[in-house]
Scaffold this motif. Structure first.
Motif, PDB file in Angstrom:
ATOM      1  N   GLY A  79       0.814  -1.163  -0.058  1.00 14.46           N
ATOM      2  CA  GLY A  79      -0.125   0.088   0.139  1.00 14.46           C
ATOM      3  C   GLY A  79       0.653   1.136  -0.065  1.00 14.46           C
ATOM      4  N   ASN A  80       0.170   2.419  -0.126  1.00 13.80           N
ATOM      5  CA  ASN A  80       0.722   3.748  -0.149  1.00 13.80           C
ATOM      6  C   ASN A  80       1.355   4.027   1.222  1.00 13.80           C
ATOM      7  OD1 ASN A  80       1.037   6.631  -0.268  1.00 13.80           O
ATOM      8  ND2 ASN A  80       0.225   6.260  -2.195  1.00 13.80           N
ATOM      9  N   ALA A  81       2.658   4.543   0.986  1.00 13.26           N
ATOM     10  CA  ALA A  81       3.498   5.054   2.351  1.00 13.26           C
ATOM     11  C   ALA A  81       2.741   6.022   3.090  1.00 13.26           C
ATOM     12  CB  ALA A  81       4.862   5.096   2.144  1.00 13.26           C
ATOM     13  N   ASN A  82       2.134   6.939   2.339  1.00 10.69           N
ATOM     14  CA  ASN A  82       1.547   8.004   2.784  1.00 10.69           C
ATOM     15  C   ASN A  82       0.218   7.614   3.767  1.00 10.69           C
ATOM     16  OD1 ASN A  82       3.253  10.073   1.597  1.00 10.69           O
ATOM     17  ND2 ASN A  82       2.100   9.722  -0.193  1.00 10.69           N
ATOM     18  N   ARG A  83      -0.374   6.548   3.184  1.00 10.11           N
ATOM     19  CA  ARG A  83      -1.603   6.208   3.722  1.00 10.11           C
ATOM     20  C   ARG A  83      -1.183   5.479   5.144  1.00 10.11           C
ATOM     21  NH1 ARG A  83      -5.189   3.280  -0.056  1.00 10.11           N
ATOM     22  NH2 ARG A  83      -5.878   4.900  -0.514  1.00 10.11           N
ATOM     23  N   ARG A  84      -0.108   4.618   4.862  1.00  8.22           N
ATOM     24  CA  ARG A  84       0.433   3.879   6.093  1.00  8.22           C
ATOM     25  C   ARG A  84       0.543   4.873   7.260  1.00  8.22           C
ATOM     26  NH1 ARG A  84       3.580   0.678   2.947  1.00  8.22           N
ATOM     27  NH2 ARG A  84       5.275   1.896   3.217  1.00  8.22           N
ATOM     28  N   ASN A  85       1.112   5.947   6.857  1.00  6.17           N
ATOM     29  CA  ASN A  85       1.992   6.969   7.837  1.00  6.17           C
ATOM     30  C   ASN A  85       0.504   7.793   8.555  1.00  6.17           C
ATOM     31  OD1 ASN A  85       4.175   6.281   7.694  1.00  6.17           O
ATOM     32  ND2 ASN A  85       4.999   7.717   6.312  1.00  6.17           N
ATOM     33  N   TYR A  86      -0.443   7.972   7.655  1.00  3.14           N
ATOM     34  CA  TYR A  86      -1.515   8.712   8.280  1.00  3.14           C
ATOM     35  C   TYR A  86      -2.426   7.777   9.122  1.00  3.14           C
ATOM     36  CZ  TYR A  86      -6.211  10.632   8.149  1.00  3.14           C
ATOM     37  OH  TYR A  86      -7.549  11.151   8.724  1.00  3.14           O
ATOM     38  N   CYS A  87      -2.612   6.644   8.793  1.00  2.56           N
ATOM     39  CA  CYS A  87      -3.396   5.660   9.603  1.00  2.56           C
ATOM     40  C   CYS A  87      -2.738   5.510  10.793  1.00  2.56           C
ATOM     41  CB  CYS A  87      -3.792   4.246   8.556  1.00  2.56           C
ATOM     42  SG  CYS A  87      -4.787   4.459   7.206  1.00  2.56           S
ATOM     43  N   LYS A  88      -1.421   5.172  10.760  1.00  3.68           N
ATOM     44  CA  LYS A  88      -0.606   5.177  11.974  1.00  3.68           C
ATOM     45  C   LYS A  88      -0.890   6.116  12.931  1.00  3.68           C
ATOM     46  CE  LYS A  88       2.979   1.961  10.381  1.00  3.68           C
ATOM     47  NZ  LYS A  88       4.175   2.046   9.826  1.00  3.68           N
ATOM     48  N   ALA A  89      -0.786   7.451  12.524  1.00  2.00           N
ATOM     49  CA  ALA A  89      -0.915   8.598  13.302  1.00  2.00           C
ATOM     50  C   ALA A  89      -2.181   8.722  13.779  1.00  2.00           C
ATOM     51  CB  ALA A  89      -0.608   9.960  12.471  1.00  2.00           C
ATOM     52  N   TRP A  90      -3.413   8.413  12.788  1.00  2.00           N
ATOM     53  CA  TRP A  90      -4.853   8.271  13.495  1.00  2.00           C
ATOM     54  C   TRP A  90      -4.823   7.339  14.395  1.00  2.00           C
ATOM     55  CZ3 TRP A  90      -8.810   4.915  13.521  1.00  2.00           C
ATOM     56  CH2 TRP A  90     -10.018   5.534  13.762  1.00  2.00           C
ATOM     57  N   LEU A  91      -4.333   6.153  14.233  1.00  2.00           N
ATOM     58  CA  LEU A  91      -4.664   5.088  15.327  1.00  2.00           C
ATOM     59  C   LEU A  91      -3.879   5.636  16.847  1.00  2.00           C
ATOM     60  CD1 LEU A  91      -3.967   1.960  13.194  1.00  2.00           C
ATOM     61  CD2 LEU A  91      -5.868   2.568  14.426  1.00  2.00           C
ATOM     62  N   ILE A  92      -2.873   6.309  16.694  1.00  3.07           N
ATOM     63  CA  ILE A  92      -2.207   6.748  17.904  1.00  3.07           C
ATOM     64  C   ILE A  92      -3.188   7.761  18.446  1.00  3.07           C
ATOM     65  CG2 ILE A  92      -0.176   8.230  18.609  1.00  3.07           C
ATOM     66  CD1 ILE A  92       1.424   6.614  16.679  1.00  3.07           C
ATOM     67  N   TYR A  93      -3.545   8.655  17.727  1.00  4.90           N
ATOM     68  CA  TYR A  93      -4.471   9.752  18.088  1.00  4.90           C
ATOM     69  C   TYR A  93      -5.842   9.137  18.573  1.00  4.90           C
ATOM     70  CZ  TYR A  93      -7.894  13.537  18.195  1.00  4.90           C
ATOM     71  OH  TYR A  93      -8.939  14.319  18.281  1.00  4.90           O
ATOM     72  N   TRP A  94      -6.283   7.897  18.034  1.00  7.04           N
ATOM     73  CA  TRP A  94      -7.421   7.420  18.470  1.00  7.04           C
ATOM     74  C   TRP A  94      -7.044   6.586  19.974  1.00  7.04           C
ATOM     75  CZ3 TRP A  94      -8.675   2.260  19.242  1.00  7.04           C
ATOM     76  CH2 TRP A  94     -10.123   1.892  19.729  1.00  7.04           C
ATOM     77  N   LEU A  95      -6.153   5.955  20.166  1.00  4.51           N
ATOM     78  CA  LEU A  95      -5.726   5.402  21.468  1.00  4.51           C
ATOM     79  C   LEU A  95      -5.498   6.486  22.427  1.00  4.51           C
ATOM     80  CD1 LEU A  95      -4.814   2.811  22.522  1.00  4.51           C
ATOM     81  CD2 LEU A  95      -2.695   3.070  21.881  1.00  4.51           C
ATOM     82  N   ILE A  96      -5.013   7.546  22.085  1.00  3.94           N
ATOM     83  CA  ILE A  96      -4.773   8.786  23.272  1.00  3.94           C
ATOM     84  C   ILE A  96      -6.002   9.003  23.596  1.00  3.94           C
ATOM     85  CG2 ILE A  96      -3.739  11.003  23.664  1.00  3.94           C
ATOM     86  CD1 ILE A  96      -1.445  10.407  21.575  1.00  3.94           C
ATOM     87  N   GLN A  97      -6.993   9.307  22.480  1.00  2.45           N
ATOM     88  CA  GLN A  97      -8.355   9.914  22.883  1.00  2.45           C
ATOM     89  C   GLN A  97      -9.327   8.702  23.712  1.00  2.45           C
ATOM     90  OE1 GLN A  97     -10.715  10.485  19.281  1.00  2.45           O
ATOM     91  NE2 GLN A  97     -12.671  10.905  20.295  1.00  2.45           N
ATOM     92  N   MET A  98      -9.142   7.354  23.648  1.00  2.00           N
ATOM     93  CA  MET A  98      -9.658   6.445  24.125  1.00  2.00           C
ATOM     94  C   MET A  98      -9.083   6.410  25.650  1.00  2.00           C
ATOM     95  SD  MET A  98     -12.134   4.912  22.799  1.00  2.00           S
ATOM     96  CE  MET A  98     -12.495   6.439  21.855  1.00  2.00           C
ATOM     97  N   VAL A  99      -7.776   6.471  25.904  1.00  2.00           N
ATOM     98  CA  VAL A  99      -7.318   6.487  27.147  1.00  2.00           C
ATOM     99  C   VAL A  99      -7.876   7.710  28.061  1.00  2.00           C
ATOM    100  CG1 VAL A  99      -5.284   6.651  28.445  1.00  2.00           C
ATOM    101  CG2 VAL A  99      -5.309   5.019  26.568  1.00  2.00           C
ATOM    102  N   LEU A 100      -7.789   8.860  27.408  1.00  5.50           N
ATOM    103  CA  LEU A 100      -8.365  10.056  28.082  1.00  5.50           C
ATOM    104  C   LEU A 100      -9.863   9.951  28.553  1.00  5.50           C
ATOM    105  CD1 LEU A 100      -6.397  12.831  26.391  1.00  5.50           C
ATOM    106  CD2 LEU A 100      -6.018  11.987  28.548  1.00  5.50           C
ATOM    107  N   THR A 101     -10.591   9.211  27.676  1.00  3.17           N
ATOM    108  CA  THR A 101     -12.039   9.309  27.687  1.00  3.17           C
ATOM    109  C   THR A 101     -12.141   8.247  28.927  1.00  3.17           C
ATOM    110  OG1 THR A 101     -12.505   9.611  25.449  1.00  3.17           O
ATOM    111  CG2 THR A 101     -14.206   8.555  26.884  1.00  3.17           C
TER     112      THR A 101
END
Length: 122
Positions: A79-101
């Motif tokens: 897959g596209n390296a840009n999409r991979r990096n975006y998805c990794k960043a989004w998952l990190i953001y999502w994980l931080i959001q879930m922990v704070l929630t």
């Protein structure tokens, strides 16, 4: 005699032309390797189009499928390296959001439940 001289001259020119041809033929850089955009591992570093970005972002709207897609895109080898990096960043953001929630919910329930239970003990 002059005819022999001309024949020799012609044959020398032909030899020189052949040598020149062979020289240029042998020094021609034939690239039989894979094209520059060929990547056997499937890694794609091309720029993503607006439509591809819209579909990538649209995938987050679908509740469970979006998370699974992002996990596949982030940690897949193809897959596209840009999409991979975006998805990794989004998952990190999502994980931080879930922990704070979860932390906020624990704090809120720790404050609300004891204060509401004191009214039952008279």
């Amino acid at each position: 005699m002059e005819e022999n001289y001309n024949n020799e001259q012609n044959s020398m020119n032909t030899v020189e032309e052949n040598e020149q041809y062979n020289y240029s033929y042998n020094n021609t850089d034939y690239n039989y390797s894979q094209p520059q955009n060929y990547n056997p591992q499937g890694n794609d570093n091309d720029v993503m189009s607006v439509g591809e970005w819209l579909l990538t972002i649209l995938a987050t709207i679908i509740p469970c499928v979006g998370l699974v897609l992002y996990l596949v895109w982030a940690f897949g080898k193809n897959g596209n390296a840009n999409r991979r990096n975006y998805c990794k960043a989004w998952l990190i953001y999502w994980l931080i959001q879930m922990v704070l929630t979860i932390i906020i919910l624990i704090v809120v329930f720790a404050i609300v439940i004891p204060s509401s239970s004191q009214y039952y003990y008279y």
